[in-house]
Design a protein around this motif. Structure first.
Motif, mmCIF file in Angstrom:
data_model
loop_
_atom_site.group_PDB
_atom_site.id
_atom_site.type_symbol
_atom_site.label_atom_id
_atom_site.label_comp_id
_atom_site.label_asym_id
_atom_site.label_seq_id
_atom_site.Cartn_x
_atom_site.Cartn_y
_atom_site.Cartn_z
ATOM 1 N N UNK A 194 0.838 -1.206 0.000
ATOM 2 C CA UNK A 194 0.000 0.000 0.000
ATOM 3 C C UNK A 194 0.870 1.252 0.000
ATOM 4 N N UNK A 195 1.958 1.241 0.762
ATOM 5 C CA UNK A 195 2.871 2.400 0.796
ATOM 6 C C UNK A 195 3.488 2.643 -0.574
ATOM 7 N N UNK A 196 3.854 1.582 -1.270
ATOM 8 C CA UNK A 196 4.416 1.721 -2.614
ATOM 9 C C UNK A 196 3.375 2.319 -3.556
ATOM 10 N N UNK A 197 2.164 1.798 -3.517
ATOM 11 C CA UNK A 197 1.101 2.322 -4.384
ATOM 12 C C UNK A 197 0.782 3.782 -4.069
ATOM 13 N N UNK A 198 0.685 4.099 -2.791
ATOM 14 C CA UNK A 198 0.404 5.484 -2.396
ATOM 15 C C UNK A 198 1.544 6.418 -2.813
ATOM 16 N N UNK A 228 3.602 5.998 -5.364
ATOM 17 C CA UNK A 228 3.520 6.177 -6.810
ATOM 18 C C UNK A 228 2.409 7.162 -7.157
ATOM 19 N N UNK A 229 1.270 7.041 -6.500
ATOM 20 C CA UNK A 229 0.167 7.978 -6.746
ATOM 21 C C UNK A 229 0.569 9.406 -6.391
ATOM 22 N N UNK A 230 1.269 9.552 -5.277
ATOM 23 C CA UNK A 230 1.699 10.884 -4.835
ATOM 24 C C UNK A 230 2.665 11.495 -5.850
ATOM 25 N N UNK A 231 3.617 10.708 -6.315
ATOM 26 C CA UNK A 231 4.652 11.235 -7.207
ATOM 27 C C UNK A 231 4.151 11.497 -8.621
ATOM 28 N N UNK A 232 3.055 10.868 -9.019
ATOM 29 C CA UNK A 232 2.532 11.070 -10.367
ATOM 30 C C UNK A 232 1.305 11.981 -10.396
ATOM 31 N N UNK A 233 0.918 12.499 -9.246
ATOM 32 C CA UNK A 233 -0.268 13.345 -9.212
ATOM 33 C C UNK A 233 -0.003 14.686 -9.902
ATOM 34 N N UNK A 253 9.744 -10.232 -4.994
ATOM 35 C CA UNK A 253 8.988 -10.515 -6.212
ATOM 36 C C UNK A 253 7.489 -10.542 -5.929
ATOM 37 N N UNK A 254 7.117 -11.164 -4.834
ATOM 38 C CA UNK A 254 5.702 -11.244 -4.464
ATOM 39 C C UNK A 254 5.154 -9.882 -4.032
ATOM 40 N N UNK A 255 5.948 -9.114 -3.317
ATOM 41 C CA UNK A 255 5.498 -7.797 -2.845
ATOM 42 C C UNK A 255 5.306 -6.834 -4.008
ATOM 43 N N UNK A 256 6.281 -6.800 -4.912
ATOM 44 C CA UNK A 256 6.251 -5.839 -6.012
ATOM 45 C C UNK A 256 5.510 -6.348 -7.251
ATOM 46 N N UNK A 257 5.133 -7.619 -7.240
ATOM 47 C CA UNK A 257 4.461 -8.241 -8.385
ATOM 48 C C UNK A 257 5.328 -8.155 -9.643
ATOM 49 N N UNK A 258 6.592 -8.523 -9.466
ATOM 50 C CA UNK A 258 7.578 -8.517 -10.546
ATOM 51 C C UNK A 258 8.267 -9.882 -10.527
ATOM 52 N N UNK A 259 8.714 -10.337 -11.690
ATOM 53 C CA UNK A 259 9.409 -11.621 -11.770
ATOM 54 C C UNK A 259 10.690 -11.603 -10.951
ATOM 55 N N UNK A 260 11.059 -12.796 -10.445
ATOM 56 C CA UNK A 260 12.274 -12.919 -9.646
ATOM 57 C C UNK A 260 13.521 -12.541 -10.443
#
Length: 162
Positions: A62-66, A68-73, A130-137
């Motif tokens: 959630x912190x990562x998503x928030x 990203x939202x903050x920096x792209x607003x 990988x699981x947290x960021x939803x990116x391949x290992x």
């Protein structure tokens, strides 16, 4: 959510959430806003968690998503903070080497910064990142390798060759 449990979670994980947010935003004030939004979402969450690790991973995501939202607003792109140059001055280190390393890590691209932070400072494995960021290992491994190479080049003359 039980208020006592909520307070325990905030006390235990606020620093981690702030560090993650600061890695993305590079601004203390924006990071503080991200922390507030993250814990507000936790308070509003209706589902339970399976264990303590599930809570921590959820907060990081959630912190990562928030962040990203903050920096792209629109607001963030159009407004330049007057105190932006002062916000980094609050981080002081006893050891000059640690300060130099911190500055070098903070100058990495955000996709490398977050992977380095989760791997070295939070102690997550490549699989967990990988699981947290939803990116391949393999992508995580590549980013770590590139981040290490960039850090090695940046710090080569400072203290790595001693």
């Amino acid at each position: 959510m039980d208020i006592q449990l909520y307070n325990q979670i905030v006390t235990k994980h606020a620093n981690t959430v702030f560090k993650i947010a600061y890695n993305y935003c590079k601004n203390k004030y924006d990071a503080e806003d991200v922390v507030q939004n993250t814990f507000l979402k936790l308070l509003q969450r209706k589902d339970g968690f399976t264990d303590e690790e599930h809570i921590k991973r959820w907060l990081i995501r959630v912190a990562i998503n928030e962040s990203k939202n903050m920096c792209t607003s629109f607001w963030h792109k159009r407004i330049v903070s007057w105190d932006e140059s002062v916000s980094d001055a609050e981080f002081s280190f006893e050891d000059e080497k640690t300060s130099t390393l911190y500055d070098a890590v903070m100058n990495l691209n955000s996709k490398y910064r977050i992977v380095v932070h989760l791997y070295y400072y939070e102690g997550y494995s490549i699989k967990e990142i990988s699981q947290i960021l939803h990116i391949k290992e393999t992508t995580i491994q590549t980013r770590l390798m590139r981040a290490r190479a960039q850090l090695k080049n940046k710090l080569k003359g400072d203290w790595l060759d001693e």
